[in-house]
Write an enzyme that holds these catalytic residues in place. Sequence first.
Site, PDB file in Angstrom:
ATOM      1  N   ARG A 140       0.821  -1.201   0.000  1.00  0.00           N
ATOM      2  CA  ARG A 140       0.000   0.000   0.000  1.00  0.00           C
ATOM      3  C   ARG A 140       0.860   1.259   0.000  1.00  0.00           C
ATOM      4  O   ARG A 140       0.495   2.269  -0.625  1.00  0.00           O
ATOM      5  CB  ARG A 140      -0.946  -0.027   1.207  1.00  0.00           C
ATOM      6  N   GLY A 152      -1.452 -11.493  -5.086  1.00  0.00           N
ATOM      7  CA  GLY A 152      -2.885 -11.228  -5.117  1.00  0.00           C
ATOM      8  C   GLY A 152      -3.207  -9.809  -4.674  1.00  0.00           C
ATOM      9  O   GLY A 152      -4.135  -9.180  -5.194  1.00  0.00           O
ATOM     10  N   ARG A 207      -6.611 -17.600  -9.359  1.00  0.00           N
ATOM     11  CA  ARG A 207      -7.261 -16.885  -8.264  1.00  0.00           C
ATOM     12  C   ARG A 207      -8.402 -16.017  -8.801  1.00  0.00           C
ATOM     13  O   ARG A 207      -8.229 -15.265  -9.750  1.00  0.00           O
ATOM     14  CB  ARG A 207      -6.237 -16.038  -7.496  1.00  0.00           C
ATOM     15  N   ASP A 252      -4.300 -15.608   6.920  1.00  0.00           N
ATOM     16  CA  ASP A 252      -2.997 -16.025   6.390  1.00  0.00           C
ATOM     17  C   ASP A 252      -2.217 -16.904   7.359  1.00  0.00           C
ATOM     18  O   ASP A 252      -1.245 -17.556   6.971  1.00  0.00           O
ATOM     19  CB  ASP A 252      -2.155 -14.799   6.028  1.00  0.00           C
ATOM     20  N   ARG A 267       3.323 -19.620   2.432  1.00  0.00           N
ATOM     21  CA  ARG A 267       2.804 -19.893   3.775  1.00  0.00           C
ATOM     22  C   ARG A 267       2.828 -21.399   4.094  1.00  0.00           C
ATOM     23  O   ARG A 267       3.062 -21.787   5.239  1.00  0.00           O
ATOM     24  CB  ARG A 267       1.378 -19.375   3.919  1.00  0.00           C
TER      25      ARG A 267
END
Length: 419
Positions: free
Chosen positions: A17, A84, A112, A306, A379
Amino acid sequence: MLRGSFELIGDKSISHRAIMFSSISKGHNKISNFLMGQDCLSTISCFKKMGVDIDIKGNEVFVKGNGLYGLKPPKDLLDVGNSGTTIRLLSGILAGNNFDATLIGDESIGKRPMKRVTDPLRMMGCKIEGKDDANYTPIKIYGGNLKGIDYNMPVASAQVKSALILASLYADSKSIIREKVKSRNHTEVMLKSFGADIDVNDLDITINPVKELFNQDIYVPGDISSAAFIIVGALITKGSEVLIKNVGLNKTRTGIIDVVKNMNGNIEIINQRFVGGELVGDLLVKYSKDLNATTIDKTIIPRLIDEIPVIAVLATQAEGTTIIKDAKELKVKESNRIKSVVDNLKLMGADIEELEDGMVIKGKTKLNGASITTFKDHRIAMAFSIANLICDTDIVLDDKECIDISFPGYFDLLKKLSI
């Protein structure tokens, strides 16, 4: 065991961001403690292709913003890699700019779903083309001439919410985004500091269009999603005691801490302070031999989505039956994380059952080494590297490099902490 202290790397969500908002602001921006993971570097690459001057020096990034309407039409495809966050948030920005651009990504991104973003952007007046009615890449966005929207979010997704907030900056009238459950709010917090006209009233977010955003100096707190792996490693490994410094403690992200406390885990928050509007602190985590099972459902899922893979590893070491439900979003991450976690933990001897929207884990169970299929999901790879800490025989990961997406230097840190 894991022992020692370390400064946590920058938060991935906030790093993304910071680049995006700096790029569409007016003036010079400095971003400190930026996460130099592949996902965030993909975001930088995309904005460079749209004419933004971005300079990297160590873990600092300097961005000369082009202004809200100053991005230039990219001559090349915008490749988001594995990210993503990049593809979804960038879609919102592109929808507001008066040019067309095509978004692509790697094989995982190609699976996705994007209609959760492209459909509401179309409702705002944006023309979008793509595979399967713009549900999958490549996706071409013809930006400009957006109208305000009053939109009820069908899923709890900070990425979708953020895309619509960003598009709303460019709309011809006020927009309202209505959440069912609060998702991470980094976009609302940071955009307000850039001068956006955003009002948050419980689950409703009102955005008025603006003419300009203004430059900021941003310090990126440590990534609690990355900290989660070390937290679990310390909790389940005898003799462990780790101090994790500079952890972002935004209440929309701290579900992992609540779950650990519910499971009787030994975790303490110290040295809390605010940095750039975000709550930050240090986490002291110690081995916890008397962990108990818990239930994780929709009331907390958006605050720890997550972290579910490594929480599943933690649950194998807790007495009782842990239930994880209302987590269908796990199926549309970098891999189908429900299946990835269940299948791999079964290989290791865990008592685990797959649900349509989660999993049931019975503990306490001894885990054995196995060959782990990561599906190139960072992950998953990190979760099973933590499981390896309590195995008599080694786990073999089929892909370690994917971890660089979010946690460069991860294995060096594990080695440093391991005694």
